[in-house]
Design a protein around this motif. Structure first.
Motif, PDB file in Angstrom:
ATOM      1  N   UNK A   1      13.252  -3.823   1.218  1.00 29.07           N
ATOM      2  CA  UNK A   1      14.039  -3.483   0.041  1.00 29.07           C
ATOM      3  C   UNK A   1      13.271  -2.465  -0.794  1.00 29.07           C
ATOM      4  N   UNK A   2      13.936  -1.361  -1.146  1.00 29.29           N
ATOM      5  CA  UNK A   2      13.350  -0.303  -1.962  1.00 29.29           C
ATOM      6  C   UNK A   2      13.944  -0.386  -3.361  1.00 29.29           C
ATOM      7  N   UNK A   3      13.113  -0.295  -4.357  1.00 32.94           N
ATOM      8  CA  UNK A   3      13.607  -0.196  -5.726  1.00 32.94           C
ATOM      9  C   UNK A   3      12.867   0.942  -6.405  1.00 32.94           C
ATOM     10  N   UNK A   4      13.585   2.003  -6.757  1.00 34.93           N
ATOM     11  CA  UNK A   4      12.972   3.124  -7.449  1.00 34.93           C
ATOM     12  C   UNK A   4      13.999   3.751  -8.373  1.00 34.93           C
ATOM     13  N   UNK A   5      13.533   4.027  -9.602  1.00 30.85           N
ATOM     14  CA  UNK A   5      14.409   4.550 -10.644  1.00 30.85           C
ATOM     15  C   UNK A   5      15.664   3.681 -10.706  1.00 30.85           C
ATOM     16  N   UNK A   6      16.838   4.305 -10.628  1.00 31.49           N
ATOM     17  CA  UNK A   6      18.078   3.531 -10.721  1.00 31.49           C
ATOM     18  C   UNK A   6      18.623   3.180  -9.346  1.00 31.49           C
TER      19      UNK A   6
ATOM     20  N   UNK B   1       3.849   6.051  -2.375  1.00 33.79           N
ATOM     21  CA  UNK B   1       5.216   6.492  -2.609  1.00 33.79           C
ATOM     22  C   UNK B   1       5.446   6.762  -4.101  1.00 33.79           C
ATOM     23  N   UNK B   2       4.882   5.904  -4.948  1.00 32.35           N
ATOM     24  CA  UNK B   2       5.020   6.078  -6.400  1.00 32.35           C
ATOM     25  C   UNK B   2       4.440   7.409  -6.857  1.00 32.35           C
ATOM     26  N   UNK B   3       3.289   7.768  -6.263  1.00 34.96           N
ATOM     27  CA  UNK B   3       2.688   9.062  -6.610  1.00 34.96           C
ATOM     28  C   UNK B   3       3.569  10.214  -6.134  1.00 34.96           C
ATOM     29  N   UNK B   4       4.222  10.019  -5.002  1.00 34.64           N
ATOM     30  CA  UNK B   4       5.070  11.071  -4.441  1.00 34.64           C
ATOM     31  C   UNK B   4       6.277  11.354  -5.335  1.00 34.64           C
ATOM     32  N   UNK B   5       6.888  10.307  -5.880  1.00 34.17           N
ATOM     33  CA  UNK B   5       8.100  10.483  -6.692  1.00 34.17           C
ATOM     34  C   UNK B   5       7.800  10.431  -8.183  1.00 34.17           C
ATOM     35  N   UNK B   6       6.521  10.233  -8.541  1.00 31.94           N
ATOM     36  CA  UNK B   6       6.090  10.168  -9.936  1.00 31.94           C
ATOM     37  C   UNK B   6       6.879   9.110 -10.708  1.00 31.94           C
ATOM     38  N   UNK B   7       7.040   7.962 -10.121  1.00 27.71           N
ATOM     39  CA  UNK B   7       7.735   6.856 -10.765  1.00 27.71           C
ATOM     40  C   UNK B   7       7.334   5.571 -10.034  1.00 27.71           C
ATOM     41  N   UNK B   8       7.554   4.439 -10.677  1.00 28.50           N
ATOM     42  CA  UNK B   8       7.205   3.178 -10.038  1.00 28.50           C
ATOM     43  C   UNK B   8       8.146   2.901  -8.874  1.00 28.50           C
ATOM     44  N   UNK B   9       7.568   2.542  -7.762  1.00 26.20           N
ATOM     45  CA  UNK B   9       8.341   2.166  -6.584  1.00 26.20           C
ATOM     46  C   UNK B   9       7.943   0.749  -6.196  1.00 26.20           C
ATOM     47  N   UNK B  10       8.926  -0.092  -6.008  1.00 23.09           N
ATOM     48  CA  UNK B  10       8.674  -1.465  -5.575  1.00 23.09           C
ATOM     49  C   UNK B  10       9.262  -1.630  -4.178  1.00 23.09           C
ATOM     50  N   UNK B  11       8.423  -2.015  -3.241  1.00 27.08           N
ATOM     51  CA  UNK B  11       8.874  -2.291  -1.876  1.00 27.08           C
ATOM     52  C   UNK B  11       8.595  -3.753  -1.573  1.00 27.08           C
TER      53      UNK B  11
ATOM     54  N   UNK C   1       4.844   5.063   5.029  1.00 30.89           N
ATOM     55  CA  UNK C   1       5.154   3.643   5.206  1.00 30.89           C
ATOM     56  C   UNK C   1       4.679   3.119   6.558  1.00 30.89           C
ATOM     57  N   UNK C   2       4.985   3.845   7.630  1.00 27.64           N
ATOM     58  CA  UNK C   2       4.580   3.373   8.959  1.00 27.64           C
ATOM     59  C   UNK C   2       3.066   3.305   9.085  1.00 27.64           C
ATOM     60  N   UNK C   3       2.377   4.345   8.629  1.00 26.67           N
ATOM     61  CA  UNK C   3       0.925   4.346   8.768  1.00 26.67           C
ATOM     62  C   UNK C   3       0.262   3.324   7.859  1.00 26.67           C
ATOM     63  N   UNK C   4       0.849   3.037   6.705  1.00 30.62           N
ATOM     64  CA  UNK C   4       0.313   1.989   5.838  1.00 30.62           C
ATOM     65  C   UNK C   4       0.397   0.630   6.523  1.00 30.62           C
ATOM     66  N   UNK C   5       1.517   0.373   7.178  1.00 30.90           N
ATOM     67  CA  UNK C   5       1.686  -0.906   7.882  1.00 30.90           C
ATOM     68  C   UNK C   5       0.747  -1.012   9.074  1.00 30.90           C
TER      69      UNK C   5
ATOM     70  N   UNK D   1       0.834  -1.199   0.000  1.00 32.52           N
ATOM     71  CA  UNK D   1       0.000   0.000   0.000  1.00 32.52           C
ATOM     72  C   UNK D   1       0.868   1.248   0.000  1.00 32.52           C
ATOM     73  N   UNK D   2       1.936   1.200   0.789  1.00 30.82           N
ATOM     74  CA  UNK D   2       2.831   2.352   0.860  1.00 30.82           C
ATOM     75  C   UNK D   2       3.491   2.613  -0.487  1.00 30.82           C
ATOM     76  N   UNK D   3       3.824   1.548  -1.214  1.00 36.18           N
ATOM     77  CA  UNK D   3       4.501   1.708  -2.502  1.00 36.18           C
ATOM     78  C   UNK D   3       3.645   2.498  -3.477  1.00 36.18           C
ATOM     79  N   UNK D   4       2.333   2.257  -3.447  1.00 35.11           N
ATOM     80  CA  UNK D   4       1.437   2.988  -4.347  1.00 35.11           C
ATOM     81  C   UNK D   4       1.456   4.483  -4.034  1.00 35.11           C
TER      82      UNK D   4
END
Length: 206
Positions: free
Chosen positions: A169-174, A30-40, A121-125, A25-28
């Motif tokens: 594990x965070x994966x975003x952009x490079x 987070x993705x909007x925050x950085x305007x890119x796909x975020x995988x957690x 992230x904390x509040x999503x969990x 849930x946090x990744x979704x």
């Protein structure tokens, strides 16, 4: 007799799944925050008493940490921390506020940005735990944390607490970054937490 917080393998699996759902849930957001796909992802969840947690921190958590902390109460009472290796936290901040900003300005915005990330992230969990286990959890606003890992367990809680250490594990952009969630649960609420998980497992098998 095992302590109340020593979860069975099935209960541990539920906790891991709850954390995966929460960071999903946090990744979704987070993705909007950085305007890119975020995988957690959550590769590891460990439950430990304070002495075991200190050993786990020494083995796997970097010496210098930056992040946020907040308290929560309800079915379970305690505190939560989102922590990053200190030297990598600015990378995460840069991903949020952009590459073009001067380094000194990024440093000034570090705490505010980490607080925003931590809030997501904390509040999503915590919200996922509350929703799935049909209970309520209320949390405080996140506060910045920037220090060494030494004494972290004492800052988080005392000997009447347990630690739930969640590696993320965070994966975003490079960037591939590693972070840690530490949920410190008051022992007096650990049994209620286990009972709620047991009820959830019964519903799944019923």
């Amino acid at each position: 007799m095992a302590p109340a917080w020593r979860f069975t393998e099935d209960e541990q699996d539920v906790v891991t799944e709850l954390m995966n759902m929460g960071v999903g849930r946090a990744a979704a957001s987070f993705s909007r925050l950085v305007d890119d796909e975020v995988v957690l992802s959550v590769p590891l969840v460990r439950l430990a008493d304070m002495s075991e947690a200190e050993a786990a921190f020494a083995a796997s958590v970097p010496e210098v940490l930056a992040g946020v902390m907040q308290s929560f109460e309800g079915l379970i009472t305690g505190s939560a921390a989102l922590l990053f290796p200190g030297e990598r936290s600015l990378e995460l901040v840069r991903a949020v506020i952009g590459e073009d900003m001067p380094a000194e300005e990024i440093s000034e915005l570090e705490q505010e940005t980490l607080a925003e990330i931590g809030n997501i992230i904390l509040n999503s969990c915590l919200a996922t735990i509350a929703n799935v286990l049909k209970t309520e959890l209320h949390s405080s606003l996140p506060e910045p944390y920037h220090a060494g890992r030494a004494g972290l367990t004492r800052l988080l809680g005392g000997n009447d607490s347990i630690i739930m250490l969640v590696q993320i594990d965070f994966s975003l952009k490079s960037r591939n970054l590693e972070g840690y969630l530490a949920f410190v649960i008051d022992l007096r609420s650990a049994e209620a937490f286990r009972s709620a998980i047991a009820e959830y497992l019964e519903e799944l098998s019923g």
